[in-house]
Design a protein around this motif. Structure first.
Motif, PDB file in Angstrom:
ATOM      1  N   ALA A   3     -37.519 -37.834   3.676  1.00  0.00           N
ATOM      2  CA  ALA A   3     -36.835 -39.233   3.652  1.00  0.00           C
ATOM      3  C   ALA A   3     -35.520 -39.048   3.172  1.00  0.00           C
ATOM      4  O   ALA A   3     -35.130 -38.123   2.198  1.00  0.00           O
ATOM      5  N   GLY A   4     -34.632 -39.803   3.433  1.00  0.00           N
ATOM      6  CA  GLY A   4     -33.288 -39.750   2.978  1.00  0.00           C
ATOM      7  C   GLY A   4     -32.461 -40.923   3.373  1.00  0.00           C
ATOM      8  O   GLY A   4     -32.887 -41.514   4.296  1.00  0.00           O
ATOM      9  N   THR A   5     -31.294 -41.315   2.628  1.00  0.00           N
ATOM     10  CA  THR A   5     -30.294 -42.149   2.621  1.00  0.00           C
ATOM     11  C   THR A   5     -28.944 -41.643   2.369  1.00  0.00           C
ATOM     12  O   THR A   5     -28.922 -40.951   1.361  1.00  0.00           O
ATOM     13  N   GLY A   6     -27.946 -42.075   2.964  1.00  0.00           N
ATOM     14  CA  GLY A   6     -26.403 -41.770   2.571  1.00  0.00           C
ATOM     15  C   GLY A   6     -25.720 -41.800   3.793  1.00  0.00           C
ATOM     16  O   GLY A   6     -26.310 -41.546   4.842  1.00  0.00           O
ATOM     17  N   ALA A   7     -24.565 -42.565   3.580  1.00  0.00           N
ATOM     18  CA  ALA A   7     -23.527 -42.547   4.658  1.00  0.00           C
ATOM     19  C   ALA A   7     -22.963 -41.135   4.729  1.00  0.00           C
ATOM     20  O   ALA A   7     -22.854 -40.464   3.933  1.00  0.00           O
ATOM     21  N   ILE A   8     -22.636 -40.719   6.261  1.00  0.00           N
ATOM     22  CA  ILE A   8     -21.915 -39.788   6.244  1.00  0.00           C
ATOM     23  C   ILE A   8     -20.515 -39.758   6.801  1.00  0.00           C
ATOM     24  O   ILE A   8     -20.209 -40.513   7.583  1.00  0.00           O
TER      25      ILE A   8
ATOM     26  N   ASP B 275     -42.379 -36.195   1.047  1.00  0.00           N
ATOM     27  CA  ASP B 275     -42.407 -34.992   0.023  1.00  0.00           C
ATOM     28  C   ASP B 275     -41.072 -34.998  -0.778  1.00  0.00           C
ATOM     29  O   ASP B 275     -40.819 -34.370  -1.693  1.00  0.00           O
ATOM     30  N   VAL B 276     -39.868 -35.190   0.287  1.00  0.00           N
ATOM     31  CA  VAL B 276     -38.628 -35.039  -0.295  1.00  0.00           C
ATOM     32  C   VAL B 276     -37.689 -36.444  -0.083  1.00  0.00           C
ATOM     33  O   VAL B 276     -37.866 -37.072   0.957  1.00  0.00           O
ATOM     34  N   LEU B 277     -37.064 -36.575  -0.908  1.00  0.00           N
ATOM     35  CA  LEU B 277     -36.095 -37.674  -0.851  1.00  0.00           C
ATOM     36  C   LEU B 277     -34.612 -37.098  -0.972  1.00  0.00           C
ATOM     37  O   LEU B 277     -34.184 -36.692  -2.167  1.00  0.00           O
ATOM     38  N   LEU B 278     -33.758 -37.258  -0.118  1.00  0.00           N
ATOM     39  CA  LEU B 278     -32.459 -36.734  -0.076  1.00  0.00           C
ATOM     40  C   LEU B 278     -31.372 -38.051  -0.392  1.00  0.00           C
ATOM     41  O   LEU B 278     -31.770 -39.136   0.181  1.00  0.00           O
ATOM     42  N   PHE B 279     -30.347 -37.977  -1.330  1.00  0.00           N
ATOM     43  CA  PHE B 279     -29.620 -39.164  -1.582  1.00  0.00           C
ATOM     44  C   PHE B 279     -28.553 -38.717  -2.195  1.00  0.00           C
ATOM     45  O   PHE B 279     -27.957 -37.637  -2.553  1.00  0.00           O
ATOM     46  N   PRO B 280     -27.266 -39.699  -2.066  1.00  0.00           N
ATOM     47  CA  PRO B 280     -26.000 -39.212  -2.612  1.00  0.00           C
ATOM     48  C   PRO B 280     -25.944 -38.875  -3.959  1.00  0.00           C
ATOM     49  O   PRO B 280     -26.529 -39.425  -4.958  1.00  0.00           O
ATOM     50  N   ALA B 281     -25.367 -37.615  -4.330  1.00  0.00           N
ATOM     51  CA  ALA B 281     -25.349 -37.005  -5.717  1.00  0.00           C
ATOM     52  C   ALA B 281     -24.629 -37.942  -6.586  1.00  0.00           C
ATOM     53  O   ALA B 281     -24.958 -38.211  -7.734  1.00  0.00           O
ATOM     54  N   GLU B 282     -23.588 -38.735  -6.218  1.00  0.00           N
ATOM     55  CA  GLU B 282     -23.053 -39.608  -6.988  1.00  0.00           C
ATOM     56  C   GLU B 282     -23.534 -40.759  -7.483  1.00  0.00           C
ATOM     57  O   GLU B 282     -23.356 -41.372  -8.330  1.00  0.00           O
ATOM     58  N   GLN B 283     -24.976 -40.945  -7.093  1.00  0.00           N
ATOM     59  CA  GLN B 283     -25.522 -41.843  -7.435  1.00  0.00           C
ATOM     60  C   GLN B 283     -26.927 -41.570  -8.151  1.00  0.00           C
ATOM     61  O   GLN B 283     -27.881 -42.220  -8.255  1.00  0.00           O
ATOM     62  N   VAL B 284     -27.065 -40.260  -8.677  1.00  0.00           N
ATOM     63  CA  VAL B 284     -28.226 -40.039  -9.223  1.00  0.00           C
ATOM     64  C   VAL B 284     -28.646 -40.650 -10.482  1.00  0.00           C
ATOM     65  O   VAL B 284     -29.803 -40.696 -10.894  1.00  0.00           O
ATOM     66  N   ASP B 285     -27.563 -41.458 -11.052  1.00  0.00           N
ATOM     67  CA  ASP B 285     -27.913 -42.203 -12.421  1.00  0.00           C
ATOM     68  C   ASP B 285     -28.731 -43.288 -12.157  1.00  0.00           C
ATOM     69  O   ASP B 285     -29.466 -43.842 -12.985  1.00  0.00           O
ATOM     70  N   GLU B 286     -28.616 -43.743 -10.766  1.00  0.00           N
ATOM     71  CA  GLU B 286     -29.240 -45.084 -10.369  1.00  0.00           C
ATOM     72  C   GLU B 286     -30.988 -44.817 -10.407  1.00  0.00           C
ATOM     73  O   GLU B 286     -31.802 -45.790 -10.224  1.00  0.00           O
TER      74      GLU B 286
ATOM     75  N   PHE C 257     -36.774 -43.743 -12.559  1.00  0.00           N
ATOM     76  CA  PHE C 257     -37.791 -43.841 -11.661  1.00  0.00           C
ATOM     77  C   PHE C 257     -38.822 -42.710 -11.446  1.00  0.00           C
ATOM     78  O   PHE C 257     -38.372 -41.539 -11.728  1.00  0.00           O
ATOM     79  N   ASP C 258     -39.939 -43.190 -11.185  1.00  0.00           N
ATOM     80  CA  ASP C 258     -41.245 -42.071 -10.977  1.00  0.00           C
ATOM     81  C   ASP C 258     -41.544 -41.768  -9.571  1.00  0.00           C
ATOM     82  O   ASP C 258     -42.266 -42.424  -8.944  1.00  0.00           O
ATOM     83  N   PRO C 259     -40.924 -40.697  -9.184  1.00  0.00           N
ATOM     84  CA  PRO C 259     -41.060 -40.261  -7.845  1.00  0.00           C
ATOM     85  C   PRO C 259     -42.439 -39.703  -7.548  1.00  0.00           C
ATOM     86  O   PRO C 259     -42.870 -39.366  -6.331  1.00  0.00           O
ATOM     87  N   GLY C 260     -43.399 -39.586  -8.666  1.00  0.00           N
ATOM     88  CA  GLY C 260     -44.693 -38.773  -8.438  1.00  0.00           C
ATOM     89  C   GLY C 260     -44.585 -37.454  -8.001  1.00  0.00           C
ATOM     90  O   GLY C 260     -44.006 -36.659  -8.463  1.00  0.00           O
ATOM     91  N   THR C 261     -45.016 -37.208  -6.770  1.00  0.00           N
ATOM     92  CA  THR C 261     -45.051 -35.855  -6.291  1.00  0.00           C
ATOM     93  C   THR C 261     -43.888 -35.401  -5.321  1.00  0.00           C
ATOM     94  O   THR C 261     -43.608 -34.363  -4.767  1.00  0.00           O
ATOM     95  N   MET C 262     -43.043 -36.596  -5.012  1.00  0.00           N
ATOM     96  CA  MET C 262     -41.866 -36.451  -4.163  1.00  0.00           C
ATOM     97  C   MET C 262     -40.826 -35.765  -5.156  1.00  0.00           C
ATOM     98  O   MET C 262     -40.230 -36.324  -6.078  1.00  0.00           O
ATOM     99  N   GLU C 263     -39.964 -34.964  -4.203  1.00  0.00           N
ATOM    100  CA  GLU C 263     -39.101 -34.377  -4.978  1.00  0.00           C
ATOM    101  C   GLU C 263     -37.573 -35.024  -4.730  1.00  0.00           C
ATOM    102  O   GLU C 263     -37.444 -35.353  -3.530  1.00  0.00           O
ATOM    103  N   LEU C 264     -36.810 -35.356  -5.699  1.00  0.00           N
ATOM    104  CA  LEU C 264     -35.645 -35.998  -5.587  1.00  0.00           C
ATOM    105  C   LEU C 264     -34.493 -34.770  -5.290  1.00  0.00           C
ATOM    106  O   LEU C 264     -34.271 -34.122  -6.363  1.00  0.00           O
ATOM    107  N   ILE C 265     -33.705 -35.036  -4.265  1.00  0.00           N
ATOM    108  CA  ILE C 265     -32.697 -34.019  -4.288  1.00  0.00           C
ATOM    109  C   ILE C 265     -31.472 -34.720  -3.880  1.00  0.00           C
ATOM    110  O   ILE C 265     -31.143 -35.298  -2.900  1.00  0.00           O
ATOM    111  N   PRO C 266     -30.408 -34.837  -4.984  1.00  0.00           N
ATOM    112  CA  PRO C 266     -29.009 -35.467  -4.748  1.00  0.00           C
ATOM    113  C   PRO C 266     -28.226 -34.437  -3.973  1.00  0.00           C
ATOM    114  O   PRO C 266     -28.238 -33.192  -4.301  1.00  0.00           O
ATOM    115  N   VAL C 267     -27.488 -34.773  -2.984  1.00  0.00           N
ATOM    116  CA  VAL C 267     -26.531 -33.927  -2.094  1.00  0.00           C
ATOM    117  C   VAL C 267     -25.144 -34.658  -1.930  1.00  0.00           C
ATOM    118  O   VAL C 267     -25.012 -36.013  -1.726  1.00  0.00           O
ATOM    119  N   ALA C 268     -24.196 -33.708  -2.007  1.00  0.00           N
ATOM    120  CA  ALA C 268     -22.646 -34.266  -1.820  1.00  0.00           C
ATOM    121  C   ALA C 268     -22.302 -34.234  -0.464  1.00  0.00           C
ATOM    122  O   ALA C 268     -21.364 -34.782  -0.084  1.00  0.00           O
TER     123      ALA C 268
END
Length: 280
Positions: free
Chosen positions: A214-219, A244-255, A259-270
């Motif tokens: 899963a993921g979110t972010g403008a490109i 299993d994986v969440l991709l999201f904008p790296a500049e928003q990692v503090d948001e 948050f408890d993702p459980g078994t989901m891996e959080l991956i910030p990307v630039a």
């Protein structure tokens, strides 16, 4: 005939709840109750005409008040998020983009009900946002070809966005209603995921490796992943969907602090390359 109609309404309510778990059961019950009341009044042939008119008017008013307004979105500090399957629901020049694995794009917010719109108009409270207005770049008809072009370029198949015929949404996107909806200023937050599935399909790489992504972010045209709104709500929706994986904008990692993702891996990307490297 009324039984078939009621069964249809009930089935639609269950499907809506499965797709958007945040929809309250009490709302769906009220919607189904209004449909039952209207059908009952219609088939109550032996009752007094006056009461039949009153009952039909009341049931119709209830149903109208509960209808969503699809071109508006409510304002709110913590709007609900929803996860939507993306694989097999993107077409590029008539070809279906369907890489291995499960891929989800995430939305946030909900359309207001007619009753809420009327209440805002009567009370003078802040009304919903009209999606018919807004930046042309935030309309799917413009943002989706641009995202596909970024993915194709990363896969070594450069194309101009204006030369691509792209639609996200599966069969519904090809209908007049779907085409109209895609003309609204819905935002660009699904751009990262559209670029990713395009890249995975065009390159032949199995980026999912059996995972639900899963993921979110403008490109941006250069592949940069930029900010989006409602990240915490979208993260909860991804977790609920079983990602299993969440991709999201790296500049928003503090948001996502706390948050408890459980078994989901959080991956910030630039940028898109970061996402490809993280999954590969």
């Amino acid at each position: 005939m009324p039984l078939v109609a009621l069964l249809g309404v009930g089935a639609a309510a269950i499907l809506a709840k499965r797709q958007a778990p945040w929809i309250p059961w009490i709302y769906l019950a009220a919607l189904l109750g209004g449909a039952i009341a209207l059908a009952s009044v219609y088939w109550w042939r032996s009752g007094p005409r006056r009461w039949r008119i009153v009952g039909a008017t009341g049931a119709t008013a209830l149903l109208l008040a509960l209808l969503p307004v699809p071109w508006l979105t409510v304002r709110g500090a913590d709007p609900p998020g929803t996860a939507w399957r993306l694989d097999g629901r993107v077409t590029v020049d008539g070809d279906t983009i369907d890489p291995p694995g499960e891929w989800y794009w995430l939305t946030v917010g909900r359309p207001p009900l007619v009753g809420e719109v009327v209440n805002a108009w009567v009370t003078g409270a802040d009304g919903p946002i009209d999606l018919r207005h807004g930046d042309d770049a935030s309309r799917p008809q413009a943002s989706e070809p641009a995202a596909v072009a970024v993915g194709l370029r990363a896969a070594g198949q450069p194309r101009l966005a204006e030369d691509l015929d792209v639609a996200v949404g599966g069969r519904l996107a090809a209908t007049p209603i779907g085409d109209w909806y895609r003309s609204l200023a819905l935002g660009r937050s699904h751009g990262l995921m559209v670029s990713l599935v395009t890249y995975a399909h065009a390159s032949g790489e199995d980026l999912s490796r059996g995972r639900a992504i899963a993921g979110t972010g403008a490109i941006e045209p250069d592949g940069t992943v930029s900010r989006i709104g409602g990240l915490p709500s979208k993260a909860r929706a991804a977790a609920t969907a079983g990602a299993d994986v969440l991709l999201f904008p790296a500049e928003q990692v503090d948001e996502l602090d706390g948050f408890d993702p459980g078994t989901m891996e959080l991956i910030p990307v630039a940028n898109l390359d970061d996402a490809i490297d993280a999954l590969g």
